[in-house]
Scaffold this motif. Sequence first.
Motif, PDB file in Angstrom:
ATOM      1  N   ILE A   8       0.836  -1.202   0.000  1.00 36.93           N
ATOM      2  CA  ILE A   8       0.000   0.000   0.000  1.00 36.93           C
ATOM      3  C   ILE A   8       0.870   1.250   0.000  1.00 36.93           C
ATOM      4  CG2 ILE A   8      -1.724   1.312   1.298  1.00 36.93           C
ATOM      5  CD1 ILE A   8      -2.828  -1.353   2.334  1.00 36.93           C
ATOM      6  N   ASP A   9       1.946   1.219   0.801  1.00 36.73           N
ATOM      7  CA  ASP A   9       2.870   2.347   0.867  1.00 36.73           C
ATOM      8  C   ASP A   9       3.450   2.664  -0.509  1.00 36.73           C
ATOM      9  OD1 ASP A   9       4.886   4.203   2.231  1.00 36.73           O
ATOM     10  OD2 ASP A   9       6.225   2.711   1.337  1.00 36.73           O
ATOM     11  N   ARG A  10       3.809   1.629  -1.242  1.00 32.24           N
ATOM     12  CA  ARG A  10       4.395   1.813  -2.573  1.00 32.24           C
ATOM     13  C   ARG A  10       3.422   2.533  -3.509  1.00 32.24           C
ATOM     14  NH1 ARG A  10       5.984  -3.703  -5.031  1.00 32.24           N
ATOM     15  NH2 ARG A  10       7.219  -3.713  -3.125  1.00 32.24           N
ATOM     16  N   GLN A  11       2.129   2.158  -3.423  1.00 34.99           N
ATOM     17  CA  GLN A  11       1.147   2.792  -4.292  1.00 34.99           C
ATOM     18  C   GLN A  11       0.858   4.223  -3.853  1.00 34.99           C
ATOM     19  OE1 GLN A  11      -0.089   1.053  -7.108  1.00 34.99           O
ATOM     20  NE2 GLN A  11      -0.552   3.178  -7.598  1.00 34.99           N
ATOM     21  N   LEU A  12       0.797   4.443  -2.542  1.00 33.43           N
ATOM     22  CA  LEU A  12       0.562   5.799  -2.045  1.00 33.43           C
ATOM     23  C   LEU A  12       1.677   6.747  -2.462  1.00 33.43           C
ATOM     24  CD1 LEU A  12      -0.755   5.096   1.584  1.00 33.43           C
ATOM     25  CD2 LEU A  12      -2.079   5.971  -0.356  1.00 33.43           C
ATOM     26  N   LEU A  13       2.915   6.264  -2.440  1.00 36.57           N
ATOM     27  CA  LEU A  13       4.050   7.110  -2.802  1.00 36.57           C
ATOM     28  C   LEU A  13       3.931   7.641  -4.227  1.00 36.57           C
ATOM     29  CD1 LEU A  13       7.027   5.138  -1.179  1.00 36.57           C
ATOM     30  CD2 LEU A  13       6.211   7.426  -0.535  1.00 36.57           C
ATOM     31  N   VAL A  14       3.386   6.815  -5.121  1.00 36.03           N
ATOM     32  CA  VAL A  14       3.219   7.232  -6.519  1.00 36.03           C
ATOM     33  C   VAL A  14       2.339   8.472  -6.589  1.00 36.03           C
ATOM     34  CG1 VAL A  14       2.274   6.590  -8.764  1.00 36.03           C
ATOM     35  CG2 VAL A  14       3.576   4.913  -7.424  1.00 36.03           C
ATOM     36  N   TYR A  15       1.214   8.443  -5.880  1.00 31.37           N
ATOM     37  CA  TYR A  15       0.265   9.562  -5.945  1.00 31.37           C
ATOM     38  C   TYR A  15       0.704  10.728  -5.075  1.00 31.37           C
ATOM     39  CZ  TYR A  15      -2.703   6.275  -8.395  1.00 31.37           C
ATOM     40  OH  TYR A  15      -3.189   5.387  -9.317  1.00 31.37           O
ATOM     41  N   GLU A  16       1.400  10.436  -3.976  1.00 25.61           N
ATOM     42  CA  GLU A  16       1.914  11.527  -3.138  1.00 25.61           C
ATOM     43  C   GLU A  16       2.948  12.358  -3.887  1.00 25.61           C
ATOM     44  OE1 GLU A  16       1.298   9.584   1.330  1.00 25.61           O
ATOM     45  OE2 GLU A  16       3.160   9.221   0.206  1.00 25.61           O
ATOM     46  N   ALA A  17       3.710  11.724  -4.761  1.00 25.54           N
ATOM     47  CA  ALA A  17       4.682  12.463  -5.570  1.00 25.54           C
ATOM     48  C   ALA A  17       3.984  13.444  -6.509  1.00 25.54           C
ATOM     49  CB  ALA A  17       5.536  11.486  -6.379  1.00 25.54           C
ATOM     50  N   GLN A  18       2.752  13.134  -6.857  1.00 23.06           N
ATOM     51  CA  GLN A  18       2.000  13.983  -7.781  1.00 23.06           C
ATOM     52  C   GLN A  18       1.177  15.053  -7.066  1.00 23.06           C
ATOM     53  OE1 GLN A  18      -0.424  11.719 -10.474  1.00 23.06           O
ATOM     54  NE2 GLN A  18      -1.230  13.525 -11.544  1.00 23.06           N
ATOM     55  N   TYR A  19       0.580  14.672  -5.931  1.00 21.07           N
ATOM     56  CA  TYR A  19      -0.358  15.580  -5.275  1.00 21.07           C
ATOM     57  C   TYR A  19       0.137  16.137  -3.940  1.00 21.07           C
ATOM     58  CZ  TYR A  19      -3.552  13.700  -8.752  1.00 21.07           C
ATOM     59  OH  TYR A  19      -4.133  13.327  -9.936  1.00 21.07           O
ATOM     60  N   GLY A  20       1.178  15.535  -3.358  1.00 22.84           N
ATOM     61  CA  GLY A  20       1.707  16.028  -2.103  1.00 22.84           C
ATOM     62  C   GLY A  20       1.396  15.101  -0.936  1.00 22.84           C
ATOM     63  N   SER A  21       1.983  15.406   0.213  1.00 20.25           N
ATOM     64  CA  SER A  21       1.801  14.581   1.412  1.00 20.25           C
ATOM     65  C   SER A  21       2.011  15.458   2.632  1.00 20.25           C
ATOM     66  CB  SER A  21       2.783  13.409   1.414  1.00 20.25           C
ATOM     67  OG  SER A  21       4.123  13.886   1.440  1.00 20.25           O
TER      68      SER A  21
END
Length: 317
Positions: A8-21
Amino acid sequence: ENDLIRLIDRQLLVYEAQYGSCSSDETIDDRLVTLIRLAAEKTGQRVVILVDEYDKPMLQAIGRDELQEEYRNTLKAFYGVMKSMDGYIKFAMLTGVTKFGKVSVFSDLNNLDVCSVMDAAYRDVIGFTPQEVAQMAEDLSMTTALPALKAWYDGYLFGGAEIYNPWSIVNFFRHGDVGDYWVNTSGNGIIREMLRHVTAETETDLLSLLQGRHVTALIREGVIYEDIGRDTDALYTMLLTTGYLTAVSRKRGIGGIRYELVIPNREVQDVYRFEILDKMRGRFSVSRLETMFDDLLSGNGKAFSELLGGYLRDLVS
């Protein structure tokens, strides 16, 4: 559980790189809350969430009750985020083969509309109809393969609609040969779990299924994985929803709807065959086991039934 969180972390990182965290988020569900909010704020639109095979972690942990519970708790918190963030979400779609019950991963997300192939409205949306398969075969000048395709990949019945396995059909037309395409995409753990929990009742049912006859079971929604070792109807519910059995008829009875179930086709029958062969190799030679199955498939199943019945009774005792 760490493996699931890492995926799950791996997939979240993909979108966090695009939208922020947010650096203060400590859990995957906290991160999903932030990600949904930031994606909506950055785009100026409500978000769309797509989750494929939401129940795959649970299926892969069949037979390991402690891991099942850990996965359930992790997914429950993760998916529960979607309800609390409803104002930021335009649409969410989750696909899977099971519906969890009791302490469900969706107990905090109770506003889902369940679209099941057991309902007439969706009965032909996840596979190819005979007419579609025939048209593909004609377009590719492969109509001579239709009898083999029917034997290997047809046999699923959803709400009265006859359906071919789509993955296997696509792979057949790609490669030009019949083979075990769909069953090789899974670990087929549910069949091993069935053999692990053999009872006198399931022994008789298994022999009937392998000989092309049906078994009858009360199919209900909301079974959980721990049920399949204790409850025969729960086992058959899981085999039906995961594609290892199909329903040829149904009738309402006391306590719910009872279905007549069969193994749908040759490809799925091969799964049972392989797993039983694997279980019995310590007792019989491979050549003897293959002969037994050849006898069974050709209609001369008496000797096979006697040997397999004896082996299964040894497992029960």
